[in-house]
Design a protein around this motif. Structure first.
Motif, PDB file in Angstrom:
ATOM      1  N   ASP A 106       0.999  -1.356  -0.172  1.00 21.27           N
ATOM      2  CA  ASP A 106       0.278   0.206  -0.021  1.00 21.27           C
ATOM      3  C   ASP A 106       0.918   0.935  -0.317  1.00 21.27           C
ATOM      4  O   ASP A 106       1.713   1.471   0.665  1.00 21.27           O
ATOM      5  N   ARG A 107       0.982   2.125  -1.509  1.00 20.95           N
ATOM      6  CA  ARG A 107       1.914   2.531  -1.138  1.00 20.95           C
ATOM      7  C   ARG A 107       1.762   4.184  -0.789  1.00 20.95           C
ATOM      8  O   ARG A 107       2.350   4.969  -0.421  1.00 20.95           O
ATOM      9  N   ASP A 108       0.150   4.341  -0.279  1.00 14.71           N
ATOM     10  CA  ASP A 108       0.422   5.697   0.815  1.00 14.71           C
ATOM     11  C   ASP A 108      -0.095   5.802   1.170  1.00 14.71           C
ATOM     12  O   ASP A 108       0.166   6.722   1.780  1.00 14.71           O
ATOM     13  N   GLU A 109      -0.227   4.415   1.826  1.00 15.80           N
ATOM     14  CA  GLU A 109      -0.071   4.157   3.622  1.00 15.80           C
ATOM     15  C   GLU A 109       1.383   3.155   3.728  1.00 15.80           C
ATOM     16  O   GLU A 109       1.740   3.454   5.469  1.00 15.80           O
ATOM     17  N   LEU A 110       2.181   3.187   3.484  1.00 16.18           N
ATOM     18  CA  LEU A 110       2.956   3.061   3.714  1.00 16.18           C
ATOM     19  C   LEU A 110       3.365   1.014   3.964  1.00 16.18           C
ATOM     20  O   LEU A 110       3.732   1.052   5.531  1.00 16.18           O
ATOM     21  N   GLU A 130       9.698  -0.008  -6.062  1.00 12.88           N
ATOM     22  CA  GLU A 130       8.705   0.865  -6.022  1.00 12.88           C
ATOM     23  C   GLU A 130       9.038   1.835  -5.049  1.00 12.88           C
ATOM     24  O   GLU A 130       8.240   3.135  -4.964  1.00 12.88           O
TER      25      GLU A 130
END
Ligand SMILES: Cc1cc2nc3c(=O)[nH]c(=O)nc-3n(C[C@H](O)[C@H](O)[C@H](O)COP(=O)(O)OP(=O)(O)OC[C@H]3O[C@@H](n4cnc5c(N)ncnc54)[C@H](O)[C@@H]3O)c2cc1C
Length: 466
Positions: A106-110, A130
């Motif tokens: 989950d890139r937004d939430e790391l 990523e």
């Protein structure tokens, strides 16, 4: 039918009924392949191996183990160094390598979500693609599984700046003896609801619960990494240098020490190191390009007056060559004697030189060779004992006990990353008070009253069978 075969079939039957025969292996080759790890402890062949393919299989295995009163030992890749996955009480080994998915990044939430059988190196490579970063880096990262790293709270050189696995686990899905399961922790950046059971499970060495899924924190991948190799005349000079770096208000991500005997192994492994060097520090700094370089140069300046030589890696290839020697060490040093035992003790950093000296004194007194290297930034050194024959082997327990007593006298702790497992269970009472031990036993009993999950580990005499 022999008595052994009869016993195997009797223990396997309830698991086969619940899971189907394909997930329950009783052939000797499979059982023998799940009997040992990298601790040097003698193998113990389990009666059966449950090859879990899903979280549901894990829960069924835990339910059957409880109903049939069969000891169950979780296992990842078997690279552990404290005997954690050795089924010393017999029964079933629960293999988790079949649950190997990288479920989500989950890139937004790391946040990364992983199954326990995923190999750590695969996670690290995937998040780096990523532009993200999962820092825990035990030197076995190409083989060890996420479940194993969580169970052992594993850590590598980067723990100096980024901390061990525990600092990167937000939450867990875990199941317990009997088959109950729950989510512990969170997947948010912050959260303090209730007891921190997630932190308790991380590092519990597979004795409290089986990890089915983990929710991990990620960081942005640092833009640049700068590597320095610094040679010293002696370990004392190198230890003083560690304190000097800490005093210079820079935080390298790695600060690795190699003693005199380790340098010999490094030379034999092919790295050219000048003959008058008696110790070496391998230092890595990371951050924005200009900042990392500036800090690297600053560390070089601080260390130059004490050092024989300061070498800044010119490029990524040269840095990789320096690290390759470090990663080879565990196995290269194993080749130096018939038997090798690697301890992972920790002392306050100012006592690093005393620790190395104590190891040398132990070598003189017992005739067992030692070499020491490791994570000097954390005060965590691998003191290795090397020996070749039975006569020397008889003196190894003495050498270990003397080392542990010296470490505790210096204000240290017995294990920095490998865990207690089998190898240190006899020494736990040297470090933990009776009150603390009693509390730890009550904790174990509240998770696993009959002592069926990974019995024989951490506590001596934890199960009637072993
Ligand atoms: C060459 C080499 C270098 C190493 N370097 C380091 C290092 O730098 N730092 C470090 O910390 N360690 C190091 N180790 C030790 C080892 O790799 C780590 O402890 C690793 O975390 C073990 O992972 P594994 O998958 O092999 O676990 P295993 O050895 O299979 O099991 C280890 C423990 O975890 C438990 N376990 C496994 N999976 C689960 C699960 N899903 N749920 C609950 N419990 C579970 C087992 O019961 C056992 O107690 C090294 C080992 C080798 C061989």
């Amino acid at each position: 039918m022999g008595a052994e075969r009869e016993r195997v079939q009797e223990l396997a039957l309830p698991f086969e009924r619940a899971l189907g025969p394909s997930k329950v292996r009783t052939d000797l080759a499979t059982r023998a392949a799940h009997a040992g790890d990298e601790s040097g402890h003698a193998d113990v062949v389990p009666e059966l191996v449950v090859v879990a393919e899903s979280a549901a299989d894990v829960r069924v295995a835990l339910r059957v183990a409880h109903e049939a009163r069969v000891p169950l030992t979780p296992r990842g890749a078997g690279t552990g160094k404290s005997g954690g996955c050795i089924p010393v009480c017999g029964g079933a080994v629960l293999s988790l390598v079949g649950l190997g998915a990288l479920v989500e990044i989950d890139r937004d939430e790391l946040v990364a979500v992983v199954e326990p059988g995923l190999v750590l190196g695969e996670l690290v490579a995937a998040v780096e693609r990523e532009g993200l970063f999962y820092p825990p880096d035990p030197n076995s990262l190409a083989e060890c599984t996420m479940g194993g790293t969580i169970a052992e709270n594993a850590a590598g050189p980067r723990a100096f700046k980024y901390g061990p696995t525990r600092d990167w686990v937000l939450g867990l899905e875990a199941s317990f003896v009997g088959g109950e399961h729950t989510f512990t922790g969170r997947r948010t950046a912050k959260g303090v609801t209730g007891y921190d059971v997630t932190s308790l499970l991380v590092g519990s060495e597979g004795t409290l619960a089986v990890v089915e899924r983990a929710f991990l924190k990620l960081a942005p991948l640092p833009e640049a990494v700068v590597t320095l190799l610094v040679l010293f005349a002696s370990v004392t000079d190198a230890s003083l240098a560690v304190s000097a770096v800490l005093g210079a208000r820079v935080r390298p991500r790695c600060l690795e020490l190699f003693d005199h005997a380790t340098l010999e192994a490094v030379r034999r492994a092919g790295l050219s190191v000048r003959a008058d060097a008696g110790a070496m520090l391998l230092i890595e700094l990371d951050g924005p390009q200009a900042g990392a370089l500036r800090e690297g140069e600053r560390v070089g300046e601080v260390l130059a007056p004490r050092a024989l030589e300061v070498r800044l890696a010119r490029d990524a290839r040269e840095a990789e060559e320096l690290w390759a020697a470090r990663r080879l060490l565990s196995r290269a040093t194993r080749a130096m004697a018939k038997k090798k035992l690697s301890e992972d003790v920790v002392v306050p950093r100012r006592h690093l030189a005393s620790l190395v000296r104590e190891a040398e004194l132990i070598a003189e007194a017992t005739g067992i060779r030692t070499l020491s290297y490791g994570h000097a930034g954390d005060g965590n050194l691998h003191v290795n004992f090397l020996w070749d024959d039975d006569e020397q082997e008889a003196r190894v327990p003495l050498a270990i006990e003397r080392l542990f007593r010296a470490v505790l006298a210096l204000g240290g702790t017995l294990t920095g990353e490998h865990g207690v497992g089998l190898t240190k269970r006899a020494f736990l009472a040297l470090e933990h008070s009776e009150t603390l031990l009693a509390l730890e036993r009550r904790l174990k009993a509240s998770f696993d009253p009959e002592g069926l999950l990974n019995p024989g580990k951490i506590f001596p005499r934890s199960h009637a069978a072993c």
